[in-house]
Design a protein around this motif. Structure first.
Motif, PDB file in Angstrom:
ATOM      1  N   GLU A   1      29.394  38.755  40.891  1.00 29.40           N
ATOM      2  CA  GLU A   1      29.479  39.499  42.149  1.00 29.40           C
ATOM      3  C   GLU A   1      30.373  40.724  42.049  1.00 29.40           C
ATOM      4  OE1 GLU A   1      30.757  36.550  44.924  1.00 29.40           O
ATOM      5  OE2 GLU A   1      28.865  35.426  44.839  1.00 29.40           O
ATOM      6  N   ALA A   2      30.941  40.966  40.858  1.00 30.41           N
ATOM      7  CA  ALA A   2      31.842  42.108  40.634  1.00 30.41           C
ATOM      8  C   ALA A   2      32.960  42.117  41.674  1.00 30.41           C
ATOM      9  CB  ALA A   2      31.061  43.421  40.655  1.00 30.41           C
ATOM     10  N   ASP A   3      33.575  40.965  41.862  1.00 31.36           N
ATOM     11  CA  ASP A   3      34.552  40.761  42.939  1.00 31.36           C
ATOM     12  C   ASP A   3      35.954  40.580  42.354  1.00 31.36           C
ATOM     13  OD1 ASP A   3      36.037  39.981  45.142  1.00 31.36           O
ATOM     14  OD2 ASP A   3      34.509  38.612  45.909  1.00 31.36           O
ATOM     15  N   ALA A   4      36.722  41.658  42.323  1.00 31.66           N
ATOM     16  CA  ALA A   4      38.074  41.598  41.773  1.00 31.66           C
ATOM     17  C   ALA A   4      38.983  40.709  42.610  1.00 31.66           C
ATOM     18  CB  ALA A   4      38.654  43.005  41.661  1.00 31.66           C
TER      19      ALA A   4
ATOM     20  N   PHE B   1      42.651  45.504  34.705  1.00 30.85           N
ATOM     21  CA  PHE B   1      41.908  45.849  33.491  1.00 30.85           C
ATOM     22  C   PHE B   1      40.435  45.485  33.632  1.00 30.85           C
ATOM     23  CE2 PHE B   1      40.096  44.289  29.489  1.00 30.85           C
ATOM     24  CZ  PHE B   1      40.185  45.416  28.691  1.00 30.85           C
ATOM     25  N   LEU B   2      40.154  44.277  34.100  1.00 36.98           N
ATOM     26  CA  LEU B   2      38.768  43.840  34.255  1.00 36.98           C
ATOM     27  C   LEU B   2      38.039  44.672  35.308  1.00 36.98           C
ATOM     28  CD1 LEU B   2      39.259  39.965  34.075  1.00 36.98           C
ATOM     29  CD2 LEU B   2      38.338  41.470  32.301  1.00 36.98           C
ATOM     30  N   ALA B   3      38.726  45.009  36.390  1.00 39.43           N
ATOM     31  CA  ALA B   3      38.110  45.806  37.447  1.00 39.43           C
ATOM     32  C   ALA B   3      37.741  47.197  36.952  1.00 39.43           C
ATOM     33  CB  ALA B   3      39.057  45.901  38.640  1.00 39.43           C
ATOM     34  N   GLU B   4      38.552  47.740  36.063  1.00 39.20           N
ATOM     35  CA  GLU B   4      38.313  49.091  35.553  1.00 39.20           C
ATOM     36  C   GLU B   4      37.321  49.116  34.406  1.00 39.20           C
ATOM     37  OE1 GLU B   4      40.775  52.700  33.289  1.00 39.20           O
ATOM     38  OE2 GLU B   4      41.855  51.059  34.285  1.00 39.20           O
ATOM     39  N   ARG B   5      37.382  48.114  33.512  1.00 43.67           N
ATOM     40  CA  ARG B   5      36.611  48.158  32.270  1.00 43.67           C
ATOM     41  C   ARG B   5      35.347  47.298  32.288  1.00 43.67           C
ATOM     42  NH1 ARG B   5      39.867  49.123  27.677  1.00 43.67           N
ATOM     43  NH2 ARG B   5      37.978  48.577  26.476  1.00 43.67           N
ATOM     44  N   VAL B   6      35.317  46.261  33.100  1.00 42.36           N
ATOM     45  CA  VAL B   6      34.231  45.288  32.996  1.00 42.36           C
ATOM     46  C   VAL B   6      33.382  45.199  34.257  1.00 42.36           C
ATOM     47  CG1 VAL B   6      33.658  42.879  32.496  1.00 42.36           C
ATOM     48  CG2 VAL B   6      35.625  43.942  31.374  1.00 42.36           C
ATOM     49  N   LEU B   7      34.004  45.226  35.413  1.00 42.78           N
ATOM     50  CA  LEU B   7      33.276  44.963  36.653  1.00 42.78           C
ATOM     51  C   LEU B   7      32.494  46.141  37.218  1.00 42.78           C
ATOM     52  CD1 LEU B   7      35.803  42.702  38.609  1.00 42.78           C
ATOM     53  CD2 LEU B   7      33.956  42.044  37.057  1.00 42.78           C
ATOM     54  N   PRO B   8      32.821  47.401  36.895  1.00 46.69           N
ATOM     55  CA  PRO B   8      32.031  48.509  37.450  1.00 46.69           C
ATOM     56  C   PRO B   8      30.547  48.344  37.139  1.00 46.69           C
ATOM     57  CG  PRO B   8      34.008  49.376  36.440  1.00 46.69           C
ATOM     58  CD  PRO B   8      33.950  47.909  36.077  1.00 46.69           C
ATOM     59  N   GLY B   9      29.727  48.698  38.108  1.00 48.76           N
ATOM     60  CA  GLY B   9      28.286  48.518  37.942  1.00 48.76           C
ATOM     61  C   GLY B   9      27.711  47.644  39.029  1.00 48.76           C
ATOM     62  N   GLY B  10      28.613  47.006  39.793  1.00 46.11           N
ATOM     63  CA  GLY B  10      28.155  46.248  40.947  1.00 46.11           C
ATOM     64  C   GLY B  10      27.651  44.863  40.627  1.00 46.11           C
ATOM     65  N   PRO B  11      27.263  44.125  41.686  1.00 46.39           N
ATOM     66  CA  PRO B  11      26.752  42.762  41.505  1.00 46.39           C
ATOM     67  C   PRO B  11      25.524  42.739  40.606  1.00 46.39           C
ATOM     68  CG  PRO B  11      27.279  43.188  43.805  1.00 46.39           C
ATOM     69  CD  PRO B  11      27.376  44.511  43.098  1.00 46.39           C
ATOM     70  N   ASP B  12      25.370  41.644  39.905  1.00 45.79           N
ATOM     71  CA  ASP B  12      24.258  41.371  38.998  1.00 45.79           C
ATOM     72  C   ASP B  12      24.320  42.186  37.717  1.00 45.79           C
ATOM     73  OD1 ASP B  12      21.930  39.754  38.519  1.00 45.79           O
ATOM     74  OD2 ASP B  12      20.731  41.562  38.681  1.00 45.79           O
TER      75      ASP B  12
END
Length: 323
Positions: A199-202, A233-244
């Motif tokens: 869900e890209a939920d920090a 770190f995860l929010a900046e490097r991994v989670l961008p791009g939104g859910p799914d």
């Protein structure tokens, strides 16, 4: 055509060795730190045992004989390595085996493949590592260890002392000691961690990790500490791009630790293997995350090349295939 005595001896050894395969794999993993390399070392061990079966005279147990071969195979592999040895998680799927009435063997396998222990052992030179494992983990006598390594008893005692001084003590691995693999509480925390990625939920990540959570991503020298630093770190490097952007599968590694296998959505819209993150989970949240960005790990976990695809077969060839 009648089989020769040597052929029958080889068949008997391979048949008897089958029950030791999982614990030999755990031992080789402790020595090498890599599931792929440990599998190769076990195959080499079984091949050497097959070749020299007629030389096994029963003066020691078959188990000890196989461990001697495996330890030497691992030392040879370490000598041949170029550059820094890789670190990989070990799927619990690879540790399954017919242990019969020996629960101690299962306990030793599960407890002895913790990432914290394997990382600590990598600080030791190969021969000191072998001595420490044989003496302190497998509880071999000094004379047995000396025979296995082809050195003197004083040399074993000296190496053991240096290894103990260098490590101080073997790490306990953190998390909930004595927990069954993926017990309900740890499963819930791991599922929440995985869902936060999907869900890209920090904010959800902040809610599932401990305040002092650690994060590492071998082989990169990255080491983060604390919820704020790790989640940022995860929010900046991994989670961008939104859910799914990610799809996840919950698996088990390193003696019952929850692990999250993540499939990353590529430019063609297809989710493909990306990383496996091994989690150390305490009662109050996730205490440690070790992320391995290596798609080649997915078949070892029996995972398909795309989510919801047909599962891969169990890794590793049986003893009879070593010949």
């Amino acid at each position: 055509m009648a089989k020769s005595g040597a052929d029958r001896a080889r068949e008997d050894v391979l048949r008897a060795a089958a029950r030791f395969r999982p614990e030999l794999l755990a031992h080789c993993y402790r020595m090498l730190g890599s599931a792929h390399d440990a599998e190769d070392a076990v195959q080499e061990t079984l091949l050497r045992a097959w070749r020299h079966a007629d030389a096994f005279e029963g003066r020691s147990s078959l188990r000890h004989w196989l461990y001697r071969i495996a330890t030497r195979a691992c030392l040879t592999a370490l000598e041949r390595r170029a550059g820094a040895p890789r670190l990989e998680p070990l799927p619990d799927l690879m540790l399954a085996g017919p242990d019969g009435g020996d629960p101690a063997a299962v306990a030793l396998r599960r407890d002895g493949v913790r990432l914290a222990l394997v990382v600590a052992l990598r600080r030791l030179p190969p021969r000191q590592r072998a001595v420490l494992l044989l003496r302190d983990v497998l509880a071999w006598r000094a004379s047995e260890t000396a025979e296995a390594l082809g050195v003197s008893v004083p040399a074993v005692n000296s190496a053991l002392q240096r290894a103990r001084e260098r490590l101080g003590r073997l790490p306990d691995g953190g998390g909930e000691e004595g927990s069954a693999p993926l017990d309900p509480r740890r499963r819930e925390l791991a599922e929440r961690y995985a869902r936060a990625f999907e869900e890209a939920d920090a904010e959800a990540l902040l809610g599932v990790v401990r305040a002092d959570v650690g994060f590492a991503m071998p082989p990169e020298p990255l080491r983060l500490s604390g919820a704020a630093e790790v989640v940022a770190f995860l929010a900046e490097r991994v989670l961008p791009g939104g859910p799914d952007r990610f799809r996840t599968v919950l698996v088990s590694a390193n003696g019952g630790r929850p692990a999250v296998a993540g499939y990353l959505r590529r430019e063609d819209g297809v989710h493909r293997p990306y990383a496996v993150s091994v989690l150390e989970v305490a009662k109050d949240g996730i205490a440690e995350v070790t992320a391995f960005r290596d798609p080649s790990l997915f078949p070892l976990f029996g995972l398909p090349p795309v989510p919801d695809g047909p599962a891969a077969g169990p890794s590793g060839a049986g003893p009879s295939e070593a010949a």
